[in-house]
Design a protein around this motif. Structure first.
Motif, PDB file in Angstrom:
ATOM      1  N   ASP A   1       0.795  -1.232   0.000  1.00 66.08           N
ATOM      2  CA  ASP A   1       0.000   0.000   0.000  1.00 66.08           C
ATOM      3  C   ASP A   1       0.826   1.280   0.000  1.00 66.08           C
ATOM      4  O   ASP A   1       0.281   2.374   0.020  1.00 66.08           O
ATOM      5  N   LYS A   2       2.165   1.169  -0.034  1.00 63.78           N
ATOM      6  CA  LYS A   2       3.013   2.367  -0.035  1.00 63.78           C
ATOM      7  C   LYS A   2       4.387   2.065  -0.613  1.00 63.78           C
ATOM      8  O   LYS A   2       4.923   0.965  -0.422  1.00 63.78           O
ATOM      9  N   ILE A   3       4.933   3.052  -1.310  1.00 68.19           N
ATOM     10  CA  ILE A   3       6.285   2.958  -1.844  1.00 68.19           C
ATOM     11  C   ILE A   3       6.970   4.303  -1.606  1.00 68.19           C
ATOM     12  O   ILE A   3       6.400   5.353  -1.891  1.00 68.19           O
ATOM     13  N   TYR A   4       8.185   4.253  -1.077  1.00 70.89           N
ATOM     14  CA  TYR A   4       8.988   5.458  -0.849  1.00 70.89           C
ATOM     15  C   TYR A   4      10.214   5.390  -1.748  1.00 70.89           C
ATOM     16  O   TYR A   4      10.835   4.331  -1.877  1.00 70.89           O
ATOM     17  N   GLY A   5      10.599   6.532  -2.306  1.00 65.04           N
ATOM     18  CA  GLY A   5      11.804   6.585  -3.115  1.00 65.04           C
ATOM     19  C   GLY A   5      12.575   7.865  -2.869  1.00 65.04           C
ATOM     20  O   GLY A   5      12.038   8.849  -2.357  1.00 65.04           O
ATOM     21  N   ARG A   6      13.845   7.843  -3.266  1.00 62.74           N
ATOM     22  CA  ARG A   6      14.712   9.001  -3.050  1.00 62.74           C
ATOM     23  C   ARG A   6      15.664   9.155  -4.231  1.00 62.74           C
ATOM     24  O   ARG A   6      16.155   8.182  -4.781  1.00 62.74           O
ATOM     25  N   LYS A   7      15.908  10.407  -4.587  1.00 60.35           N
ATOM     26  CA  LYS A   7      16.933  10.730  -5.585  1.00 60.35           C
ATOM     27  C   LYS A   7      17.622  11.992  -5.100  1.00 60.35           C
ATOM     28  O   LYS A   7      17.029  13.067  -5.103  1.00 60.35           O
ATOM     29  N   GLY A   8      18.865  11.846  -4.664  1.00 57.20           N
ATOM     30  CA  GLY A   8      19.581  12.982  -4.096  1.00 57.20           C
ATOM     31  C   GLY A   8      18.858  13.475  -2.861  1.00 57.20           C
ATOM     32  O   GLY A   8      18.586  12.714  -1.938  1.00 57.20           O
ATOM     33  N   THR A   9      18.494  14.752  -2.859  1.00 59.40           N
ATOM     34  CA  THR A   9      17.785  15.320  -1.713  1.00 59.40           C
ATOM     35  C   THR A   9      16.273  15.321  -1.909  1.00 59.40           C
ATOM     36  O   THR A   9      15.538  15.740  -1.017  1.00 59.40           O
ATOM     37  N   ASP A  10      15.814  14.862  -3.066  1.00 59.26           N
ATOM     38  CA  ASP A  10      14.377  14.798  -3.360  1.00 59.26           C
ATOM     39  C   ASP A  10      13.849  13.396  -3.076  1.00 59.26           C
ATOM     40  O   ASP A  10      14.608  12.427  -3.070  1.00 59.26           O
ATOM     41  N   GLY A  11      12.554  13.307  -2.869  1.00 58.01           N
ATOM     42  CA  GLY A  11      11.965  12.002  -2.618  1.00 58.01           C
ATOM     43  C   GLY A  11      10.525  11.949  -3.067  1.00 58.01           C
ATOM     44  O   GLY A  11       9.906  12.972  -3.385  1.00 58.01           O
ATOM     45  N   VAL A  12      10.003  10.731  -3.122  1.00 56.37           N
ATOM     46  CA  VAL A  12       8.622  10.506  -3.533  1.00 56.37           C
ATOM     47  C   VAL A  12       7.977   9.506  -2.583  1.00 56.37           C
ATOM     48  O   VAL A  12       8.635   8.589  -2.088  1.00 56.37           O
ATOM     49  N   VAL A  13       6.695   9.724  -2.330  1.00 57.02           N
ATOM     50  CA  VAL A  13       5.883   8.773  -1.571  1.00 57.02           C
ATOM     51  C   VAL A  13       4.646   8.505  -2.413  1.00 57.02           C
ATOM     52  O   VAL A  13       3.983   9.439  -2.866  1.00 57.02           O
ATOM     53  N   VAL A  14       4.367   7.232  -2.648  1.00 53.87           N
ATOM     54  CA  VAL A  14       3.170   6.840  -3.381  1.00 53.87           C
ATOM     55  C   VAL A  14       2.371   5.921  -2.474  1.00 53.87           C
ATOM     56  O   VAL A  14       2.903   4.939  -1.961  1.00 53.87           O
ATOM     57  N   ALA A  15       1.107   6.255  -2.271  1.00 48.64           N
ATOM     58  CA  ALA A  15       0.224   5.420  -1.455  1.00 48.64           C
ATOM     59  C   ALA A  15      -0.922   4.943  -2.324  1.00 48.64           C
ATOM     60  O   ALA A  15      -1.425   5.684  -3.175  1.00 48.64           O
ATOM     61  N   ARG A  16      -1.330   3.707  -2.099  1.00 50.12           N
ATOM     62  CA  ARG A  16      -2.453   3.152  -2.852  1.00 50.12           C
ATOM     63  C   ARG A  16      -3.599   2.878  -1.895  1.00 50.12           C
ATOM     64  O   ARG A  16      -3.423   2.309  -0.820  1.00 50.12           O
ATOM     65  N   THR A  17      -4.784   3.322  -2.305  1.00 46.25           N
ATOM     66  CA  THR A  17      -6.001   2.973  -1.580  1.00 46.25           C
ATOM     67  C   THR A  17      -6.790   2.036  -2.488  1.00 46.25           C
ATOM     68  O   THR A  17      -6.313   1.655  -3.547  1.00 46.25           O
ATOM     69  N   GLY A  18      -7.993   1.703  -2.108  1.00 43.03           N
ATOM     70  CA  GLY A  18      -8.799   0.827  -2.952  1.00 43.03           C
ATOM     71  C   GLY A  18      -9.144   1.426  -4.306  1.00 43.03           C
ATOM     72  O   GLY A  18      -9.311   0.715  -5.286  1.00 43.03           O
ATOM     73  N   LYS A  19      -9.218   2.767  -4.374  1.00 46.02           N
ATOM     74  CA  LYS A  19      -9.644   3.425  -5.603  1.00 46.02           C
ATOM     75  C   LYS A  19      -8.688   4.476  -6.137  1.00 46.02           C
ATOM     76  O   LYS A  19      -8.945   5.071  -7.179  1.00 46.02           O
ATOM     77  N   THR A  20      -7.574   4.732  -5.418  1.00 50.53           N
ATOM     78  CA  THR A  20      -6.681   5.811  -5.842  1.00 50.53           C
ATOM     79  C   THR A  20      -5.208   5.464  -5.668  1.00 50.53           C
ATOM     80  O   THR A  20      -4.842   4.589  -4.875  1.00 50.53           O
ATOM     81  N   PHE A  21      -4.396   6.191  -6.412  1.00 52.30           N
ATOM     82  CA  PHE A  21      -2.956   6.248  -6.213  1.00 52.30           C
ATOM     83  C   PHE A  21      -2.647   7.702  -5.864  1.00 52.30           C
ATOM     84  O   PHE A  21      -2.998   8.602  -6.629  1.00 52.30           O
ATOM     85  N   ILE A  22      -2.018   7.934  -4.731  1.00 51.48           N
ATOM     86  CA  ILE A  22      -1.702   9.282  -4.266  1.00 51.48           C
ATOM     87  C   ILE A  22      -0.182   9.433  -4.324  1.00 51.48           C
ATOM     88  O   ILE A  22       0.545   8.626  -3.743  1.00 51.48           O
ATOM     89  N   ILE A  23       0.273  10.460  -5.023  1.00 48.11           N
ATOM     90  CA  ILE A  23       1.706  10.661  -5.223  1.00 48.11           C
ATOM     91  C   ILE A  23       2.097  12.016  -4.647  1.00 48.11           C
ATOM     92  O   ILE A  23       1.473  13.033  -4.958  1.00 48.11           O
TER      93      ILE A  23
END
Length: 126
Positions: free
Chosen positions: A76-98
């Motif tokens: 239900d979640k993925i975290y990533g990093r590139k240098g000093t930036d990062g991303v969080v992606v969460a999945r619910t039953g009906k959405t992907f939130i980035i």
């Protein structure tokens, strides 16, 4: 989908998340910050990473043309990093939130914002 742009605006007004987007599970964009969107096959790639989270550690997480090194990957979640930036992606039953943060914040702080919204949406059946 309801007014997803309101949720995107709330995430970015937190001061932690600089860019954000919400997609439905078919890859339809519900709301996003200006100039921020998944490109080409990126939605399909994210969808597949949530199906097989372990693959994120070999392929990385690609969002808006940027490949992030995977820090955490679960169903239900993925975290990533590139240098000093990062991303969080969460999945619910009906959405992907980035949510993307820059050097002024941390992946953990962005996760609080993105996952907080995901929990709220799960509570309403989204």
């Amino acid at each position: 989908m309801s007014n997803w742009q309101t949720h995107v605006d709330a995430m970015t007004s937190s001061g932690v998340v600089k860019k954000a987007a919400i997609y439905d599970t078919q890859g339809v964009l519900g709301g996003a910050t200006d100039g921020f969107a998944l490109q080409g096959e990126e939605f399909k790639g994210l969808y597949m990473l949530f199906a097989q989270p372990g693959d994120a550690f070999t392929s990385g997480v690609v969002v808006n043309g940027v490949t992030y090194l995977t820090l955490r990957a679960e169903a239900d979640k993925i975290y990533g990093r590139k240098g000093t930036d990062g991303v969080v992606v969460a999945r619910t039953g009906k959405t992907f939130i980035i949510g993307v943060h820059d050097e002024g914040s941390s992946t953990q702080a962005a996760a609080v914002v993105v996952e907080g919204l995901a929990d709220q949406l799960r509570g309403t059946g989204n």
